[in-house]
Design a protein around this motif. Structure first.
Motif, short mmCIF file in Angstrom:
data_model
loop_
_atom_site.label_atom_id
_atom_site.label_comp_id
_atom_site.label_asym_id
_atom_site.label_seq_id
_atom_site.Cartn_x
_atom_site.Cartn_y
_atom_site.Cartn_z
N ALA A 34 0.83 -1.21 0.00
CA ALA A 34 0.00 0.00 0.00
C ALA A 34 0.86 1.26 0.00
N GLN A 47 2.05 2.65 -9.51
CA GLN A 47 1.22 1.56 -10.02
C GLN A 47 1.68 1.08 -11.39
N GLU A 52 -0.87 -3.85 -8.57
CA GLU A 52 -1.74 -4.29 -7.48
C GLU A 52 -1.64 -3.40 -6.25
N ASP A 54 -2.23 -0.88 -3.45
CA ASP A 54 -3.43 -0.25 -2.91
C ASP A 54 -3.09 1.20 -2.54
N MET A 56 -4.01 4.83 -0.88
CA MET A 56 -4.85 5.42 0.15
C MET A 56 -4.52 6.91 0.25
N ARG A 65 -3.57 -0.68 9.33
CA ARG A 65 -3.84 -1.92 8.61
C ARG A 65 -3.09 -3.10 9.22
#
Length: 327
Positions: A34, A47, A52, A54, A56, A65
């Motif tokens: 992330a 990315q 993949e 994530d 935020m 998390r």
């Protein structure tokens, strides 16, 4: 197969995008999970190589998390300590960009928290993970140069963009904090010695930020000279002078990116031996060593190549340089 350390990144800094995030993605035993950023547009570059990932927009939410074991913090210098503390209090191992702090005493809280929690917290000091520096330390400790008499080092790049965080005092800018950590810290690490006194400084400021810094010092058994600048074309080198030999490193800090990673060893008879280390990614090695230390547990943390105590020693030297300077 060992445990995989799952990583999050706080902040979409350009350096994180070009160097550290790809290193985390490529490192054995690591998985980039992330990224927290205030701008989703900045995440696109991340990315591109990690689809993949994530993304935020809340740093605290990333720290909360359960699927994140460690975080990398590439935020502006003045934010390193506060977010490293938050991350450790959230139960995360921390790799924080250099300089880890703005003053040596700020690192004491990180050391105490590291020891209390058993988490690994370290400054992202990638050069000590490169085999050329292990080799330099071996040469120096083995007496190949005889009695070390002097060390001379230079590191520069040209960054005139005044909006850049390195040119802003409120974000902890300046050549000393940005690259002096390498010229000073590498000498301390390779020789195992500390500066006894800062004998001379010649520092030029723009916008209350040092853009050129010449520093002379006396270590325990050798004299020292260093220049860092953000207004000189890119250049870097370090030379160790002994009474029985000389060791020069051509790309000591940005291995291969600046130029070939070569080490020149000249003996007492003037014979030169050149060692070349090839295209080694020191950022990947740093992540892999960090992950291995995390998996091995708290007892192994003291053997990590660059501890918070190492970082504190360099920051203490930086603090003394600013104190010595009479501008």
């Amino acid at each position: 197969m060992g445990k995989t350390i799952r990583w999050g990144i706080l902040g979409a800094a350009n350096f994180a995008k070009t160097s550290m995030a790809p290193a985390i993605h490529a490192a054995k035993g690591a998985k980039l999970v992330a990224l927290a950023t205030s701008s989703r547009e900045k995440a696109e570059g991340f990315q591109a190589f990690c689809p993949e990932l994530d993304v935020m927009t809340d740093y605290d939410a990333l720290l909360a998390r359960d699927d994140i074991d460690a975080v990398y913090i590439p935020l502006p210098n003045h934010l390193h300590v506060p977010w490293a503390i938050k991350a450790m209090k959230a139960g995360k191992h921390v790799l924080v960009e250099k300089p880890v702090a703005m003053a040596a005493e700020e690192i004491d809280e990180l050391i105490a928290l590291r020891d209390d929690t058993g988490l690994l917290c370290a400054e992202a000091y990638m050069i000590v993970h490169h085999p050329q520096w292990a080799r330099a330390k071996e040469i120096l400790s083995g007496g190949r140069l005889g009695e070390l008499a002097h060390v001379d080092t230079f590191f520069s790049y040209n960054n005139p963009e005044m909006g850049n965080i390195r040119n802003r005092p409120e974000t902890g800018g300046g050549s000393i904090r940005d690259i002096g950590v390498y010229t000073y810290g590498s000498t301390r690490w390779a020789t195992g010695q500390e500066p006894r006194e800062i004998t001379h400084t010649n520092i030029r400021y723009e916008n209350d930020v040092d853009v050129f810094a010449e520093v002379n010092a006396n270590f325990e058994s050798f004299s020292y000279h260093a220049i860092t600048s953000m207004r000189i074309n890119i250049s870097q080198s370090i030379t160790f002078y002994g009474d029985a030999g000389v060791l020069r490193m051509d790309a000591p800090f940005n291995a291969e990116l600046f130029g070939p990673t070569q080490m020149h060893l000249i003996d007492a008879k003037g014979r030169e031996t050149v060692e070349y280390f090839g295209d080694v990614n020191q950022y990947v090695l740093q992540v892999e060593n960090f992950c291995a230390a995390v998996v091995s547990g708290q007892e192994a943390h003291a053997d990590y190549p660059w501890t918070l105590e190492n970082a504190r020693g360099t920051q203490s030297m930086i603090d003394r340089i600013f104190t010595t300077d009479k501008r």
